[in-house]
Design a protein around this motif. Structure first.
Motif, PDB file in Angstrom:
ATOM      1  N   ILE A  69     -30.582 -22.820 -21.620  1.00 28.11           N
ATOM      2  CA  ILE A  69     -30.397 -22.967 -23.074  1.00 28.11           C
ATOM      3  C   ILE A  69     -29.625 -24.244 -23.367  1.00 28.11           C
ATOM      4  O   ILE A  69     -29.919 -24.967 -24.320  1.00 28.11           O
ATOM      5  CB  ILE A  69     -29.652 -21.743 -23.656  1.00 28.11           C
ATOM      6  N   SER A  70     -28.643 -24.560 -22.529  1.00 33.93           N
ATOM      7  CA  SER A  70     -27.851 -25.776 -22.734  1.00 33.93           C
ATOM      8  C   SER A  70     -28.718 -27.026 -22.593  1.00 33.93           C
ATOM      9  O   SER A  70     -28.623 -27.955 -23.405  1.00 33.93           O
ATOM     10  CB  SER A  70     -26.699 -25.815 -21.725  1.00 33.93           C
ATOM     11  N   ILE A  72     -31.970 -27.237 -23.013  1.00 32.82           N
ATOM     12  CA  ILE A  72     -32.883 -27.271 -24.164  1.00 32.82           C
ATOM     13  C   ILE A  72     -32.138 -27.743 -25.404  1.00 32.82           C
ATOM     14  O   ILE A  72     -32.672 -28.497 -26.221  1.00 32.82           O
ATOM     15  CB  ILE A  72     -33.504 -25.874 -24.389  1.00 32.82           C
ATOM     16  N   ARG A  73     -30.888 -27.328 -25.541  1.00 35.06           N
ATOM     17  CA  ARG A  73     -30.092 -27.721 -26.711  1.00 35.06           C
ATOM     18  C   ARG A  73     -29.914 -29.237 -26.762  1.00 35.06           C
ATOM     19  O   ARG A  73     -30.102 -29.863 -27.802  1.00 35.06           O
ATOM     20  CB  ARG A  73     -28.737 -27.014 -26.664  1.00 35.06           C
ATOM     21  N   PRO A 122     -33.627 -24.950 -29.587  1.00 32.07           N
ATOM     22  CA  PRO A 122     -32.999 -23.794 -28.933  1.00 32.07           C
ATOM     23  C   PRO A 122     -33.010 -22.539 -29.798  1.00 32.07           C
ATOM     24  O   PRO A 122     -33.024 -21.430 -29.285  1.00 32.07           O
ATOM     25  CB  PRO A 122     -31.555 -24.249 -28.684  1.00 32.07           C
ATOM     26  N   HIS A 123     -33.021 -22.717 -31.125  1.00 24.97           N
ATOM     27  CA  HIS A 123     -33.002 -21.550 -32.011  1.00 24.97           C
ATOM     28  C   HIS A 123     -34.265 -20.699 -31.845  1.00 24.97           C
ATOM     29  O   HIS A 123     -34.234 -19.497 -32.096  1.00 24.97           O
ATOM     30  CB  HIS A 123     -32.834 -21.988 -33.472  1.00 24.97           C
ATOM     31  N   TYR A 125     -35.604 -19.936 -29.087  1.00 31.84           N
ATOM     32  CA  TYR A 125     -35.358 -19.032 -27.968  1.00 31.84           C
ATOM     33  C   TYR A 125     -34.329 -17.967 -28.352  1.00 31.84           C
ATOM     34  O   TYR A 125     -34.449 -16.806 -27.956  1.00 31.84           O
ATOM     35  CB  TYR A 125     -34.891 -19.817 -26.737  1.00 31.84           C
ATOM     36  N   LEU A 195     -26.603 -28.849 -33.103  1.00 37.04           N
ATOM     37  CA  LEU A 195     -26.856 -28.523 -31.698  1.00 37.04           C
ATOM     38  C   LEU A 195     -25.855 -29.206 -30.775  1.00 37.04           C
ATOM     39  O   LEU A 195     -25.401 -28.632 -29.787  1.00 37.04           O
ATOM     40  CB  LEU A 195     -28.284 -28.952 -31.298  1.00 37.04           C
TER      41      LEU A 195
END
Length: 199
Positions: A69-70, A72-73, A122-123, A125, A195
Motif C-alpha cells: 500500500i505504501s 502504491i501510495r 491507493p484509495h 484498494y 497521499l
C-alpha cells in the motif's frame, strides 16, 4: 438474496460518488466525447475485478503487506501531481482547451491514463478491496453483494460519462474548459499531496 445485492449497490454508490481522480477523468472524457465507452467500460470492469478480489480475500493479503500500500501510495502521488501539472497547463493555455481545435488523444493513451488513475490510487484498494470486501463477508450472499456493488459502479460511470454530454453546450467555450481543467488540477494536486502526507 435481494437484500445482499441492494446492500452492495448502496455501499458501492456511497464510496464511488465522490469527486476523485477517476471521476474527474471520466467527466472530462465525456465532455470531450472522446473514447467515452472504452473509458466507462475500463472503469466499471476494473471495479468489478477489484470488488471480486476483495470478496475473494485480497484484502487480508494487503493488510498483511502494508509496504505494498505504501509503494502504491507514492506511485499514485507522483502520477496525480504530474496529471495536475498537465491539467494546470491546459487551464492556462486557452487555445489548447477547445476540443474542436485539438486532435483527440489515441485510444491507447486514453486507456493507459484511465488505468493509471484507477490502479495507482491507493484509495481504490482501501475502499473497494478492503472495505467492500470486508463488508461483503458479513452478508450470507457475499457474491450477490459484489454484483450489487459492481452494478452501482457500472450505473455511475455510464451516467457520468454519457451524461456529461448534456453539459457540453455549457462547457463549449474555452473559458469554461479553463475552469474545468483548473478544477481538475486542484483536485489531482490535493489528492496527490494528501497521499504524500499520509505516507
Amino acid at each position: 438474496m435481494l437484500a445482499s445485492a441492494l446492500a452492495g449497490f448502496v455501499a458501492s454508490a456511497v464510496l464511488i460518488i465522490a469527486i476523485g481522480a477517476q471521476n474527474a477523468f471520466v467527466l472530462r472524457q465525456g465532455l470531450r466525447r472522446e473514447h467515452v465507452l472504452p473509458v466507462v467500460l475500463t472503469c466499471a470492469l476494473s471495479d468489478l475485478a477489484l470488488i471480486s478480489a476483495g470478496i475473494a480475500g485480497l484484502g487480508a493479503v494487503l493488510t498483511a503487506r502494508p509496504e505494498l500500500i505504501s509503494a502504491i501510495r507514492w506511485a499514485g502521488a507522483a502520477f496525480l501531481l504530474g496529471y495536475a501539472v498537465l491539467a494546470a497547463r491546459r487551464a492556462m493555455r486557452p487555445e489548447v482547451l477547445d476540443p474542436a481545435g485539438k486532435a483527440p488523444a489515441t485510444l491507447r493513451a486514453t486507456l493507459l491514463t484511465c488505468l493509471a488513475l484507477t490502479y495507482l490510487n491507493p484509495h481504490v484498494y482501501l475502499d473497494t478491496v478492503l472495505l467492500l470486501g470486508s463488508v461483503a463477508q458479513q452478508h450470507p450472499h457475499r457474491w450477490l453483494f459484489g454484483l450489487g456493488a459492481a452494478a452501482a459502479s457500472l450505473t455511475w460511470f455510464v451516467g457520468l460519462g454519457l451524461g456529461a454530454r448534456r453539459l457540453a453546450p455549457v462547457l463549449g467555450r474555452p473559458a469554461s474548459w479553463r475552469v474545468l481543467d483548473g478544477s481538475i488540477a486542484l483536485v489531482m494536486a490535493t489528492l496527490g499531496i494528501t497521499l504524500i502526507v499520509q505516507a
